[in-house]
Write a protein that holds these residues in place. Structure first.
Motif, PDB file in Angstrom:
ATOM      1  N   GLY A  70       0.784  -1.102   0.012  1.00  0.00           N
ATOM      2  CA  GLY A  70       0.111   0.020   0.015  1.00  0.00           C
ATOM      3  C   GLY A  70       0.802   1.180   0.009  1.00  0.00           C
ATOM      4  N   MET A  71       1.824   1.044   0.714  1.00  0.00           N
ATOM      5  CA  MET A  71       2.965   2.400   0.993  1.00  0.00           C
ATOM      6  C   MET A  71       3.367   2.556  -0.554  1.00  0.00           C
ATOM      7  SD  MET A  71       6.130   2.537   3.209  1.00  0.00           S
ATOM      8  CE  MET A  71       7.111   3.718   3.554  1.00  0.00           C
ATOM      9  N   ALA A  72       3.767   1.692  -1.525  1.00  0.00           N
ATOM     10  CA  ALA A  72       4.359   1.677  -2.769  1.00  0.00           C
ATOM     11  C   ALA A  72       3.221   2.256  -3.679  1.00  0.00           C
ATOM     12  CB  ALA A  72       4.799   0.364  -3.182  1.00  0.00           C
ATOM     13  N   GLU A  73       2.098   1.801  -3.683  1.00  0.00           N
ATOM     14  CA  GLU A  73       0.775   2.181  -4.313  1.00  0.00           C
ATOM     15  C   GLU A  73       0.467   3.464  -3.940  1.00  0.00           C
ATOM     16  OE1 GLU A  73      -2.298  -0.674  -3.438  1.00  0.00           O
ATOM     17  OE2 GLU A  73      -1.362  -1.963  -4.519  1.00  0.00           O
ATOM     18  N   ARG A  74       0.325   4.101  -2.681  1.00  0.00           N
ATOM     19  CA  ARG A  74       0.261   5.340  -2.376  1.00  0.00           C
ATOM     20  C   ARG A  74       1.253   6.507  -3.003  1.00  0.00           C
ATOM     21  NH1 ARG A  74      -2.058   2.762   1.868  1.00  0.00           N
ATOM     22  NH2 ARG A  74       0.179   2.591   2.916  1.00  0.00           N
ATOM     23  N   SER A  75       2.819   5.657  -3.007  1.00  0.00           N
ATOM     24  CA  SER A  75       3.666   6.771  -3.407  1.00  0.00           C
ATOM     25  C   SER A  75       3.444   6.966  -5.047  1.00  0.00           C
ATOM     26  CB  SER A  75       5.061   6.089  -3.111  1.00  0.00           C
ATOM     27  OG  SER A  75       6.293   6.933  -3.736  1.00  0.00           O
ATOM     28  N   VAL A  76       3.315   5.770  -5.680  1.00  0.00           N
ATOM     29  CA  VAL A  76       2.966   5.847  -7.229  1.00  0.00           C
ATOM     30  C   VAL A  76       1.835   6.893  -7.482  1.00  0.00           C
ATOM     31  CG1 VAL A  76       2.343   4.543  -9.172  1.00  0.00           C
ATOM     32  CG2 VAL A  76       4.294   3.445  -7.553  1.00  0.00           C
ATOM     33  N   ARG A  77       0.849   6.728  -6.749  1.00  0.00           N
ATOM     34  CA  ARG A  77      -0.403   7.446  -7.254  1.00  0.00           C
ATOM     35  C   ARG A  77      -0.187   9.020  -6.917  1.00  0.00           C
ATOM     36  NH1 ARG A  77      -4.193   4.800  -4.394  1.00  0.00           N
ATOM     37  NH2 ARG A  77      -3.784   6.004  -2.473  1.00  0.00           N
TER      38      ARG A  77
END
Length: 131
Positions: A70-77
């Motif tokens: 989730g941390m990676a997904e939020r960063s990419v978003r």
């Protein structure tokens, strides 16, 4: 024996400094991610912060394992949102339509600010023609 007398003393010093800075980077990234996550309740954010303060290494490890994806997904978003905002801003300030440019040039010509020759040059430039 002096502390900084050998190469290996320097090597270990810089290795440990690198590890410490990387550790701080991870902790700061976790705190940033906590406040970036809109789905996580404020109480859960407070719990994570308290554990990060009192048991930082273990909490950081658990956070990365449990919430790393989730941390990676939020960063990419967020990066995509920044890029879209930047692209939108660049489009809004850099390029006007040729018809807008010609209308501005015509207004300047009608006011007598520019000559007919300058108007034709601006018109050709707006249309992408070389003069």
């Amino acid at each position: 024996m002096e502390l900084w007398s050998s190469f290996w003393d320097w090597f270990w010093f810089f290795l440990w400094m690198f590890a410490y800075v990387a550790y701080l980077w991870v902790l700061i990234s976790i705190v940033i991610d906590l406040f970036r996550d809109r789905e996580l309740n404020g109480w859960w954010k407070a719990v994570w912060i308290v554990f990060l303060v009192f048991v930082p290494f273990l909490t950081g490890l658990v956070y990365l394992i449990a919430r790393g994806r989730g941390m990676a997904e939020r960063s990419v978003r967020q990066q995509q949102e920044f890029k879209e905002d930047t692209d939108e801003y660049i489009r809004s300030v850099s390029f006007a339509s040729p018809s807008d440019e010609i209308a501005k040039a015509k207004g300047l010509r009608d006011q007598g600010v520019i000559t007919d020759g300058e108007y034709e040059a601006l018109k050709a430039k707006a249309l992408g023609n070389r003069f």
